[in-house]
Design an enzyme around this catalytic site. Structure first.
Site, PDB file in Angstrom:
ATOM      1  N   GLU A   1       0.668  -0.899  -0.096  1.00  0.00           N
ATOM      2  CA  GLU A   1       0.108   0.391  -0.225  1.00  0.00           C
ATOM      3  C   GLU A   1       0.630   1.856   0.053  1.00  0.00           C
ATOM      4  OE1 GLU A   1      -2.587  -0.665   3.676  1.00  0.00           O
ATOM      5  OE2 GLU A   1      -3.765  -1.950   2.504  1.00  0.00           O
TER       6      GLU A   1
ATOM      7  N   GLU B   1      -5.548  -8.454   0.555  1.00  0.00           N
ATOM      8  CA  GLU B   1      -5.897  -8.334   2.165  1.00  0.00           C
ATOM      9  C   GLU B   1      -7.391  -8.240   1.552  1.00  0.00           C
ATOM     10  OE1 GLU B   1      -4.051  -5.592   4.775  1.00  0.00           O
ATOM     11  OE2 GLU B   1      -2.008  -5.823   3.654  1.00  0.00           O
TER      12      GLU B   1
END
Ligand code: BGP
Length: 470
Positions: A167, A369
């Site tokens: 991220e 995720e």
């Protein structure tokens, strides 16, 4: 609904990170969170910091055995830059860090679990943040590459799946725009330089991995993990659509495009140029980004963005921010995870899959995720002490049903990792919201499989789920 079968060899796994699971035991250096906790404990929920986390440093053998027990066939964690490297400038390693990661990797192999190793999970060494401004600096990019090379040399013989970043847009937002990670700067121009430098660092690490592979004949793969948060416009109105496109360019395509196509989106660079906040780059760097794209992609998905055209003039008193071009739209009636304050919108997983299929060459990818953080889960404990997290099972089934539909239509998705195997430390939220298949009792560090942990075992073994009625 009927049973839904997934492709052969599908990854049924889960993800965690070094800073969120290991604890600081014997770690020579501090990252920004270690430091922040040392100077300001009140920032962290119940003042619980990263010192112990879920004790993975000490209990990794038992933890990996638990992963195996609940049927996980693959797992992601990260190496901590601040644990592996003793001296950031020279790249000298810390012997205990090397020993620890070697033992962890060997244990995964012994248990037959495919390991994905990520190199950076929000954990900038504080020394490099203070000295150079972290990702603001291209020198830090070079130091990161030095660290990445060390990791490939030390562990590349056994680790076949690498990730450069988790991220990378989050530090841009959290450290430089919206003040939720140290050093809490609000500076849009710096933020954009950080964005660029991180994309460059990723490409340079990929380049270094390519050189390593050539030299050693290694056949591993390297990718990046992006949190894709599709921007849905409030209406079909042209201004709303434009606002959502810009939001997508800033938060999603800013990393997705360079990672897969080797170029930044024109929509973004045009705006940055016009506003005088375009990053500093050289042709040589842009060539490096062009040439070093990913082998595969990890997608973290939690929530969408709801976007509208600005209704109020953007307040420029803190300088430029991309929010000049859009506003968040509080859509009435949206489903919420009230504990985390995030919208639940499973269909976005299908939309993401179609986007990758249609606009990004159908590159192979997996969900790296997806998850649901819930506060106070002890109240769902049954007489045997097992947390009955049916809400989590339902959440997964619903998301997986949308994913399955996309795969049936040709999306090149090869796995589904949840956040997270064992309840872990969550930045400033510490242990407020729990995400795991396995619970952890903080004072005793006793770990107990939740109902969802028993569920995933069956899913992984049968390679199918009970479909969700849509
Ligand atoms: C992702 C991060 C993870 C993890 C997860 C849950 O964005 O990659 O590190 O923390 O979100 O979110 P949170 O911990 O903020 O509840």
């Amino acid at each position: 609904m009927a049973k839904l079968k997934f492709p052969e060899n599908f990854w049924w796994g889960s993800a965690t990170s070094g800073p969120q699971s290991e604890g600081r035991f014997k770690k020579k250096n501090r990252n920004i969170f270690d430091y922040w906790y040392d100077i300001d404990k009140k920032v962290f929920f119940n003042e619980v910091g990263p010192d112990v986390a879920s004790n993975f440093y000490n209990s990794f053998k038992e933890d990996i055995a638990l992963y195996k027990k609940i049927g996980l066939n693959s797992l992601r964690t990260s190496i901590q830059w601040t644990r592996l490297i003793k001296d950031f400038e020279t790249g000298e390693v810390d012997e205990d860090g090397v020993r620890f990661y070697n033992e962890v990797i060997d244990e995964f192999i012994r248990q037959g679990i495919t390991l994905v190793i990520n190199l950076y999970h929000f954990d900038m060494p504080i020394e490099l943040q203070e000295k150079y401004g972290g990702w603001e600096s291209k020198h830090v990019v070079e130091l990161f590459v030095k660290y990445a090379k060390k990791a490939f040399e030390l562990f590349g013989d056994r680790v076949k799946y690498w990730m450069t970043f988790n991220e990378p847009i989050v530090p841009v937002e959290a450290q430089y725009m919206y003040k939720f990670h140290y050093p809490l700067i609000v500076d849009g121009k710096k933020a954009m330089q950080v964005l660029y430098n991180t994309a460059l660092a990723s490409a340079k690490a990929i380049e270094a991995y390519g050189e390593y592979k050539k030299r050693t004949g290694n056949n591993g793969e390297i990718g990046i993990i992006l949190n894709l948060t599709p921007s849905y416009p409030r209406s079909e109105n042209e201004e709303d659509i434009k606002a959502a496109e810009i939001s997508d360019a800033v938060f999603n395509n800013s990393f997705l495009d360079p990672a897969i196509k080797g170029e930044f989106p024109r929509l973004l660079t045009d705006i940055l140029e016009k506003d005088g906040v375009l990053w500093e780059s050289t042709q040589e760097e842009l060539d490096t980004i062009k040439k070093n794209t990913v082998d595969y992609l990890g997608v973290n998905y939690y929530q969408p963005r709801r976007i509208k055209a600005r209704e109020t003039e953007f307040d420029m008193s803190s300088g430029w921010l991309p929010d000049k071009y859009f506003e968040n739209y509080d859509m009435p009636g949206k489903r919420m995870n009230i504990y985390r304050g995030w919208e639940i919108y499973p269909k976005a997983i299908y939309d993401i899959a179609k986007n990758i299929q249609e606009n990004y060459g159908n590159i192979k990818w997996f969900i790296s995720e997806n998850g649901m953080g819930v506060e106070g889960e002890e109240r769902f404990k049954n007489a045997e002490g097992v947390i009955e997290d049916d809400y989590r099972i339902e959440f997964y089934r619903e998301h997986l049903t949308h994913l399955h539909k996309a795969i049936a239509e040709g999306a090149n998705c090869f796995g589904y990792h949840t956040w997270t195997p064992i309840d872990c430390w969550s930045w400033t939220n510490s242990y407020k919201n729990r995400y795991g298949y396995i619970s952890v009792d903080l004072p005793t560090q006793i770990k107990t499989v939740k109902k969802s942990g028993h569920w995933i075992k069956e899913v992984s073994e049968s390679n199918e789920i009970e479909g969700w009625d849509m």
